[in-house]
Design a protein around this motif. Structure first.
Motif, PDB file in Angstrom:
ATOM      1  N   ARG A 194      36.515  22.166 -43.096  1.00 48.69           N
ATOM      2  CA  ARG A 194      36.237  23.405 -42.448  1.00 48.69           C
ATOM      3  C   ARG A 194      36.386  23.275 -41.044  1.00 48.69           C
ATOM      4  N   TYR A 195      35.561  22.238 -40.543  1.00 52.41           N
ATOM      5  CA  TYR A 195      35.682  22.052 -39.079  1.00 52.41           C
ATOM      6  C   TYR A 195      37.506  21.692 -38.651  1.00 52.41           C
ATOM      7  N   GLU A 196      37.813  20.967 -39.120  1.00 54.74           N
ATOM      8  CA  GLU A 196      39.291  20.342 -39.123  1.00 54.74           C
ATOM      9  C   GLU A 196      40.150  21.664 -39.200  1.00 54.74           C
ATOM     10  N   LYS A 197      39.971  22.674 -40.217  1.00 54.42           N
ATOM     11  CA  LYS A 197      40.987  23.823 -39.947  1.00 54.42           C
ATOM     12  C   LYS A 197      40.728  24.646 -39.195  1.00 54.42           C
ATOM     13  N   ALA A 198      39.379  25.034 -38.632  1.00 59.57           N
ATOM     14  CA  ALA A 198      38.966  25.840 -37.559  1.00 59.57           C
ATOM     15  C   ALA A 198      39.330  25.299 -36.246  1.00 59.57           C
ATOM     16  N   GLU A 199      39.156  23.962 -35.926  1.00 59.53           N
ATOM     17  CA  GLU A 199      39.772  23.182 -34.678  1.00 59.53           C
ATOM     18  C   GLU A 199      41.201  23.595 -34.582  1.00 59.53           C
ATOM     19  N   ARG A 200      42.140  23.501 -35.625  1.00 59.21           N
ATOM     20  CA  ARG A 200      43.394  23.732 -35.649  1.00 59.21           C
ATOM     21  C   ARG A 200      43.730  25.195 -35.071  1.00 59.21           C
ATOM     22  N   VAL A 201      42.881  26.138 -35.709  1.00 63.00           N
ATOM     23  CA  VAL A 201      43.125  27.577 -35.574  1.00 63.00           C
ATOM     24  C   VAL A 201      42.847  27.496 -33.951  1.00 63.00           C
ATOM     25  N   VAL A 202      41.606  27.181 -33.377  1.00 61.02           N
ATOM     26  CA  VAL A 202      41.176  27.338 -32.027  1.00 61.02           C
ATOM     27  C   VAL A 202      42.210  26.735 -31.181  1.00 61.02           C
ATOM     28  N   LYS A 203      42.907  25.785 -31.367  1.00 65.05           N
ATOM     29  CA  LYS A 203      43.905  25.104 -30.589  1.00 65.05           C
ATOM     30  C   LYS A 203      45.241  26.178 -30.601  1.00 65.05           C
ATOM     31  N   ALA A 204      45.573  26.562 -31.780  1.00 60.24           N
ATOM     32  CA  ALA A 204      46.707  27.382 -31.632  1.00 60.24           C
ATOM     33  C   ALA A 204      46.360  28.850 -30.865  1.00 60.24           C
ATOM     34  N   LEU A 205      45.260  29.308 -31.161  1.00 61.91           N
ATOM     35  CA  LEU A 205      44.760  30.363 -30.384  1.00 61.91           C
ATOM     36  C   LEU A 205      44.783  30.365 -28.964  1.00 61.91           C
ATOM     37  N   CYS A 206      44.391  29.044 -28.516  1.00 65.53           N
ATOM     38  CA  CYS A 206      44.174  28.801 -26.837  1.00 65.53           C
ATOM     39  C   CYS A 206      45.626  28.731 -26.500  1.00 65.53           C
ATOM     40  N   ARG A 207      46.635  28.272 -27.273  1.00 60.26           N
ATOM     41  CA  ARG A 207      48.055  28.049 -26.896  1.00 60.26           C
ATOM     42  C   ARG A 207      48.510  29.419 -26.716  1.00 60.26           C
ATOM     43  N   TRP A 240      26.320  27.320 -31.563  1.00 60.84           N
ATOM     44  CA  TRP A 240      27.086  28.516 -31.414  1.00 60.84           C
ATOM     45  C   TRP A 240      26.372  29.513 -30.198  1.00 60.84           C
ATOM     46  N   THR A 241      27.414  29.918 -29.386  1.00 63.17           N
ATOM     47  CA  THR A 241      26.981  31.092 -28.599  1.00 63.17           C
ATOM     48  C   THR A 241      28.393  32.028 -28.421  1.00 63.17           C
ATOM     49  N   PRO A 242      28.055  33.248 -28.629  1.00 60.01           N
ATOM     50  CA  PRO A 242      29.225  34.023 -28.260  1.00 60.01           C
ATOM     51  C   PRO A 242      29.765  33.813 -26.976  1.00 60.01           C
ATOM     52  N   ALA A 243      28.926  33.431 -25.872  1.00 56.15           N
ATOM     53  CA  ALA A 243      29.698  33.344 -24.409  1.00 56.15           C
ATOM     54  C   ALA A 243      30.667  32.225 -24.461  1.00 56.15           C
ATOM     55  N   MET A 244      30.606  31.306 -25.588  1.00 59.72           N
ATOM     56  CA  MET A 244      31.581  30.238 -25.705  1.00 59.72           C
ATOM     57  C   MET A 244      32.898  30.727 -25.703  1.00 59.72           C
ATOM     58  N   VAL A 245      33.276  31.771 -26.323  1.00 58.13           N
ATOM     59  CA  VAL A 245      34.610  32.540 -26.408  1.00 58.13           C
ATOM     60  C   VAL A 245      35.093  32.657 -25.087  1.00 58.13           C
ATOM     61  N   GLU A 287      39.179  32.313 -21.061  1.00 63.26           N
ATOM     62  CA  GLU A 287      39.581  32.421 -19.707  1.00 63.26           C
ATOM     63  C   GLU A 287      39.992  31.224 -18.965  1.00 63.26           C
ATOM     64  N   GLN A 288      40.112  29.886 -19.810  1.00 60.04           N
ATOM     65  CA  GLN A 288      40.674  28.548 -19.519  1.00 60.04           C
ATOM     66  C   GLN A 288      41.293  28.085 -20.725  1.00 60.04           C
ATOM     67  N   PRO A 289      42.259  28.880 -21.287  1.00 65.29           N
ATOM     68  CA  PRO A 289      42.846  28.231 -22.708  1.00 65.29           C
ATOM     69  C   PRO A 289      43.390  26.709 -22.287  1.00 65.29           C
TER      70      PRO A 289
END
Length: 94
Positions: free
Chosen positions: A7-20, A60-65, A70-72
């Motif tokens: 689950r971490y691996e999949k979520a990390e991929r999505v986070v990277k794609a969303l940052c791009r 986790w903290t929502p502020a992490m988002v 702000e700095q993708p």
């Protein structure tokens, strides 16, 4: 059932794609939609960390988002920081 590592691996991929996507998005509407998806993906990623390494507690903290949104361009750095065993979200999100 998927493991926390999977689950971490999949979520990390999505986070990277969303940052791009956030780095390239010009529309505020699109940025908002990507930020919602980023929120969900980061929460899933942090949940996987907490399950894989319960001694770390909840990272986790929502502020992490906001850090990622702000700095993708620093997505890799934020993810590396999140993986540090002594990472404390409140220190970085204040």
């Amino acid at each position: 059932m998927p493991t926390p590592e999977w689950r971490y691996e999949k979520a990390e991929r999505v986070v990277k794609a969303l940052c791009r996507g956030l780095a390239e998005a010009e529309s505020e509407t699109l940025q908002g939609e990507l930020a919602v998806a980023l929120h969900d993906s980061l929460k899933l990623l942090c949940d996987a960390i907490a399950e894989e390494t319960p001694s770390r507690g909840n990272v986790w903290t929502p502020a992490m988002v906001d850090l990622f949104r702000e700095q993708p361009e620093k997505c890799g750095q934020w993810l590396a920081l999140l993986n540090e065993p002594d990472f404390k979200p409140d220190y970085h999100t204040q």
